[in-house]
Scaffold this motif. Structure first.
Motif, PDB file in Angstrom:
ATOM      1  N   ASP A 565       1.083 -71.902 -95.537  1.00  0.00           N
ATOM      2  CA  ASP A 565       0.149 -72.895 -95.020  1.00  0.00           C
ATOM      3  C   ASP A 565       0.732 -74.308 -95.029  1.00  0.00           C
ATOM      4  O   ASP A 565       0.405 -75.123 -94.178  1.00  0.00           O
ATOM      5  N   ARG A 566       1.627 -74.571 -95.994  1.00  0.00           N
ATOM      6  CA  ARG A 566       2.184 -75.924 -96.088  1.00  0.00           C
ATOM      7  C   ARG A 566       3.108 -76.239 -94.897  1.00  0.00           C
ATOM      8  O   ARG A 566       3.506 -77.377 -94.703  1.00  0.00           O
ATOM      9  N   GLU A 569       1.452 -77.949 -90.638  1.00  0.00           N
ATOM     10  CA  GLU A 569       1.451 -79.291 -90.054  1.00  0.00           C
ATOM     11  C   GLU A 569       2.704 -79.512 -89.201  1.00  0.00           C
ATOM     12  O   GLU A 569       2.634 -79.972 -88.062  1.00  0.00           O
ATOM     13  N   TYR A 570       3.841 -79.125 -89.769  1.00  0.00           N
ATOM     14  CA  TYR A 570       5.101 -79.253 -89.030  1.00  0.00           C
ATOM     15  C   TYR A 570       5.077 -78.369 -87.780  1.00  0.00           C
ATOM     16  O   TYR A 570       5.471 -78.788 -86.687  1.00  0.00           O
ATOM     17  N   ALA A 571       4.566 -77.136 -87.965  1.00  0.00           N
ATOM     18  CA  ALA A 571       4.478 -76.192 -86.847  1.00  0.00           C
ATOM     19  C   ALA A 571       3.639 -76.792 -85.729  1.00  0.00           C
ATOM     20  O   ALA A 571       3.967 -76.681 -84.538  1.00  0.00           O
ATOM     21  N   ASP A 572       2.567 -77.444 -86.131  1.00  0.00           N
ATOM     22  CA  ASP A 572       1.659 -78.010 -85.147  1.00  0.00           C
ATOM     23  C   ASP A 572       2.320 -79.166 -84.387  1.00  0.00           C
ATOM     24  O   ASP A 572       2.163 -79.286 -83.170  1.00  0.00           O
ATOM     25  N   THR A 589      -1.436 -69.169 -87.150  1.00  0.00           N
ATOM     26  CA  THR A 589      -1.803 -69.753 -88.451  1.00  0.00           C
ATOM     27  C   THR A 589      -2.512 -68.744 -89.350  1.00  0.00           C
ATOM     28  O   THR A 589      -3.037 -69.126 -90.397  1.00  0.00           O
ATOM     29  N   ARG A 590      -2.548 -67.486 -88.930  1.00  0.00           N
ATOM     30  CA  ARG A 590      -3.270 -66.514 -89.758  1.00  0.00           C
ATOM     31  C   ARG A 590      -2.627 -66.370 -91.135  1.00  0.00           C
ATOM     32  O   ARG A 590      -1.450 -66.682 -91.322  1.00  0.00           O
ATOM     33  N   GLY A 613       9.872 -72.758 -92.103  1.00  0.00           N
ATOM     34  CA  GLY A 613       9.719 -72.733 -93.558  1.00  0.00           C
ATOM     35  C   GLY A 613      10.162 -74.063 -94.146  1.00  0.00           C
ATOM     36  O   GLY A 613      10.323 -75.050 -93.414  1.00  0.00           O
ATOM     37  N   ASP A 614      10.369 -74.065 -95.434  1.00  0.00           N
ATOM     38  CA  ASP A 614      10.731 -75.315 -96.114  1.00  0.00           C
ATOM     39  C   ASP A 614      11.974 -75.964 -95.510  1.00  0.00           C
ATOM     40  O   ASP A 614      12.016 -77.159 -95.273  1.00  0.00           O
TER      41      ASP A 614
END
Lengths: 659, 659
Positions: A565-566, A569-572, A589-590, A613-614
């Motif tokens: 989930d963290r 925001e970046y994905a969006d 986002t599931r 990812g990170d």
């Protein structure tokens, strides 16, 4: 008597000689390899009497026509096996009756009237019996009966089908029979041709399916059971064909259309009226975009016309009454009948006629994405291939005779450009001309104009260096046409594009232009639809690409999968950048595990799956898995976007790997 | 008795006092300037008795409502003048009968039943007589009659119109009359209000036109002759209004639509079914392109649905039978009735319902350029403004209650973005709510949901800071809506966009999604069409821009005019470059003189006319005349193309001059 051989030599033979005699005369090797012959160019068999002074050529298995003889004999072998099969079940031989059993593409069929319904497992047994009959090497014999003898034979066994066939034969036609394995074997009313012995049939065949078929295609007459078979000269060909069928099943546009959310049919809306889901709408709109671009460069103008019109327009165009049964029924409004349009042409003619035209205005090229509606019987509807609502990239080109060749060729060249975009490298152009007998019936009654326009098309194609085949008696009502048969990646044939000359309808609409000498002249009209209907084109493309569309067509080009989930925001923000760059991107986002998300994206055949990812968040980069190039990690966002943009814009089929 | 004045002071007056008494009590200056009053907020006149404890405010010509009083009295003055006019012609006074004569926007009308047809030249004489009546400063008197007295008065002169009006009045309503100029002047059954004296009417009025009007709008009843007039407080306002009408005539979309080759109507296709010529098709497609771009950014998905459906779909949606008279009649196919669609919504609902939905999927926004067909009576068709085929930039947004406010506001904001693109700075948003009496008839019978959704819309608008006015009893069947009235560059009003809440139909279609608590819930649906129909929008834009479209919309952006034949080659290569750059360019190769060519291009309102002569060919430059920036010579081709490309892409209304 005399025959001429392919090398020009003449051969002297006794009266009533057959091609078998010819082969024997040439040599025992050829006689052994002989399967049939051509007599004056027509496929025939070894048992047929040769007329005086004929050109005869022996057919062996090296000739492409040989397989037709084998397939035809296989139909007889199957009929014999079906009789044996039912007799073995305890039925009387006379309980098995037959309709017709012709050769078709890739194989053959036969229609049976048998004591019970056939099941797929029966086919195995019938096929096994067929192989026995082949192994038995039964010789075939051809003979003729008089009409009364022939009728008598079938009256005796009370066979309505064969009786009807004989009664319908022209009075002067010979009534021939083929017998295999003597009187104990199988005999059939048949025109031939066949191989001389069942032992000559190669084992590369397979019975495929059973289907209901009305006697003589008439739904008011008895339904027979049709068995389809395929047959080839080699094992490789058979296997390739079976693979193609298997692959076609996997690529079935109805199956993939559902799995990939491309379209849906709804009982409450009506049969043959697909609703295009968002992913399907992308496909259509990308096709339109492509067509618009090509047509803009080729100086087409776009127009828009309503989907319905008063009856009078279609009376003038000739659609009514001749085409009425393919149209939706009328709506009665204020005492006037309105019809939904089955074609766009009459509307374009009206636009042409809406003001005076000069030779300086020609050629005029009107393009429209008109949706047309045609009535197809419910039973004939088939996925996207046979529908009632047809979206079309339609155009009509009005030109003078002098401009014709260039305009016609330009259309053909545009087709070729489309084929290149879609990677269609296997296609055949067919010139359909009129048939003399149809003049005034199927065809406008003006032989001079037919011959002239056919010659114009022939010249255009020849001068343009475009290979084509010619087919008589398949033209449109109003003029000759070029149809294009294309083959999908798995080799299945589709008839898509059409390019038609119309020398008749412009006159009915009183279309004219003022020529250089200040005289009114009627333009020629070219009807063209290079992408067929969007429905059929997309059906084809689904199969052709197995749903794995090139980047520019892919409904979803990028699926972003945040690992946790963290990373959302970046994905969006990544998605926003892709959207702003004109790309189609979704984000998953599931709360599922990453692998499950990747698998789901793969089911949708999304070309790029971007995993976030990170590392990616930290570096402001992307890592992707692609169906079209090697996977890659740590790609800067800007480089990734530019890479995709360029390749979507170029509409390239393969994407060179990102360096 | 007591009245309260606007400043809060209370005034003590004798019983039966009127606003005239109030004005007199305040002072002679106000009494002289007084034209009418408001009593408890409602417009009234000086002659009306004030109820106890009312709030009274005197209306002078500084109040915007004053003009309404004047317009109403003008209608009476016109009626008096019409009587005088016919009496002067030798007719009996009783031969002139009247229907109704209300105040309307910008003026007034009155319906007459007179001995002969009125002609435009009669209007001048009637208007002259009106000015005499005004000059005569006739005082108005208001009085009441009992129902029987009132009926008796009109029975005596055998006036069917006024008798019918009185008979239709509710039993408890006072029956009032206004008399001007005493018994010799003119008296009319009338609810008022009026100015107290004809001399108070300003001279800034004009009788405009005569039209037929059925008594009470019923085509089976007598047709009266209606005279329209306009009236304003100042000469400036009158002149501005007359200028606007004159300008509207020049900008008439039917006139320009023909001159600019935008659309054509064809009798043989049918009334109300425009054919879009190439230049019109460009306008539509540019609008679509704009909408696609905006919707893509706003995460709409596009869908495509057929233009017809089985009857059942429209029964479910409620269009049948309630909307049947606005639909085309059915087509009967295989025993089933099919209809062409009057709206897209049922199809979008079907797509929503085509698979299970989760709260995670919402909001879902389906956009479609669907062409809908509605039946409008032939007599009501009007150019592009009232048509039967409607191309629509339609969308339906399915969302949860929590998402509603944001979604609804986003739509409103999208409207505002469109208005900015088109330079529409004058518009009014109207919230239409239900009427209690219509529940279960005009409106879905669920008051709770009405109040709730109306409040949701109100909150959305208020929280978004969007000004709006509220109108009761004008909602859609299924929920409240926002309509937008926009004003063209010349100030004429058009109703275009609409944004509707639907809390009823999703349930009829059994639409649902699984919410966070794993329960099925019915989504709300927002219906929106910000660009109205393309037909109406383009009709509006033609008037708004007077056909002088901004560069991005202009059907032909550049016209190239070669001075002599030797410049054609260069002109042609220039055109190719413009086309390749995505611009729309034509070339005029006719043998006409340059000035004639330039004039023709100007008639088409082509934004850039490029003149090509020896100098340009030599220098590889262009010289242009522009409607949107200063003319310029010797501009390098590349700079010219870039300049145009940038400004077309930006969709800017004005083009900064090329430096």
């Amino acid at each position: 008597m005399n025959v001429t051989l392919p090398d020009g030599k003449r051969l002297e033979l006794p009266a009533h000689a057959t091609p078998n005699d010819v082969a024997q005369a040439i040599g025992p090797g050829l006689a052994k390899a002989a399967l049939g012959a051509t007599i004056n160019g027509e496929l025939s068999d070894l048992m047929t009497e040769i007329p005086e002074n004929a050109a005869v050529s022996i057919v062996t298995k090296r000739d492409t026509d040989a397989i037709k003889l084998m397939r035809h004999t296989l139909a007889h072998v199957m009929a014999q096996a079906v009789i044996d099969f039912f007799v073995a079940e305890g039925h009387e031989r006379s309980e098995v009756r037959m309709g017709v059993g012709p050769v078709i593409e890739n194989g053959f069929y036969y229609d049976f009237d048998v004591p019970r319904s056939l099941h797929p497992e029966d086919l195995e047994k019938i096929e096994a019996r067929m192989r026995e009959i082949i192994k038995a090497k039964l010789p075939l014999r051809k003979y003729e009966l008089s009409r009364s003898e022939a009728l008598e034979r079938y009256r005796a066994i009370n066979d309505p089908y064969k009786l009807e066939l004989i009664e319908d034969l022209p009075a002067d036609e010979a009534i021939t029979f083929y017998e295999q394995g003597g009187a104990e074997g199988f005999t059939d009313l048949c025109r031939g041709p066949h191989v001389p012995n069942t032992g000559l049939i190669p084992p590369h065949f397979k019975l495929m399916s059973i289907a209901g078929a009305y006697w003589r295609g008439d739904e008011n007459r008895p339904m027979l059971q049709r068995i389809y078979g395929v047959a080839f000269l080699s094992k490789e060909e058979l296997n390739k064909h079976l693979w193609m069928l298997e692959e076609a099943k996997k690529r079935d546009h109805r199956k993939l259309g559902k799995e990939l959310d491309i379209y849906t049919l709804d009982e409450e809306v009506g049969p043959g009226l697909p609703l295009w889901l968002p992913r399907g709408a992308v496909l259509i709109e990308e096709l339109e975009e492509l067509a618009k671009e090509m047509e803009r460069k080729a100086s087409y103008e776009r127009v828009r016309t309503p989907h319905l019109s008063k009856e009078g327009l279609f009376l003038k165009s000739g659609h009514l009454p001749y085409y009425a049964e393919s149209m939706y029924p009328p709506m009665d409004l204020e005492g006037i009948r309105y019809y939904v349009k089955p074609m766009n042409c009459p509307f374009h003619h009206k636009i042409f006629a809406s003001r005076p035209r000069s030779y300086r205005d020609l050629p005029i090229r009107y393009a429209e994405y008109g949706t047309c509606y045609r009535y197809e019987k419910s039973g004939e509807l088939f996925g996207l291939m046979r529908v009632r609502s047809m979206q079309m990239n339609d155009a009509h080109i009005y030109c003078s005779e002098e401009q014709f060749e260039q305009e016609f060729l330009a259309v053909i060249e545009m087709y070729q450009q489309y084929f290149e975009v879609f990677g269609i490298d296997n296609y055949v152009m067919r010139l359909s001309t009129h048939g003399k007998d149809g003049l005034g019936k199927k065809y406008v009654d003006n032989e001079r104009l037919w011959l002239k326009t056919e010659e114009m098309v022939r010249n255009a194609m020849t001068n343009g260096g475009v290979p084509f085949v010619e087919v008589a008696d398949e033209a449109a009502f109003y003029g000759p046409k070029i149809d294009v048969q294309i083959y999908s990646a798995i080799g299945r044939e589709f008839t898509l594009a059409t390019n038609q000359v119309d020398f008749a309808v412009p006159e009915r609409f009183e279309l004219s232009y003022i020529n250089e000498h200040n005289e009114a002249e009627t333009p020629l009209c070219i009807h063209r639809a290079p992408l067929s209907t969007h429905e059929r084109m997309i059906g084809f493309l689904i199969e052709h690409f197995a749903g794995d569309f090139p980047l520019w067509l892919a409904p979803e080009q990028v699926r972003i999968v945040p690992i946790a989930d963290r990373h959302i925001e970046y994905a969006d923000s990544l998605r926003q950048q892709l959207i702003a760059a004109g790309l189609r991107a979704e984000i998953d986002t599931r709360g599922e595990r990453m692998n499950a998300k990747v698998r789901d994206a793969e089911l949708y055949k999304v070309p790029y799956i971007v995993i976030v990812g990170d590392k990616e968040v930290e570096a402001g980069s992307v890592s992707f898995r692609s169906r079209q190039e090697p996977d890659k990690n740590a790609v800067p966002v800007a480089a990734f976007i530019k890479h995709l943009q360029e390749h979507a814009k170029a509409r390239s089929l393969k994407i060179p790997a990102l360096i």
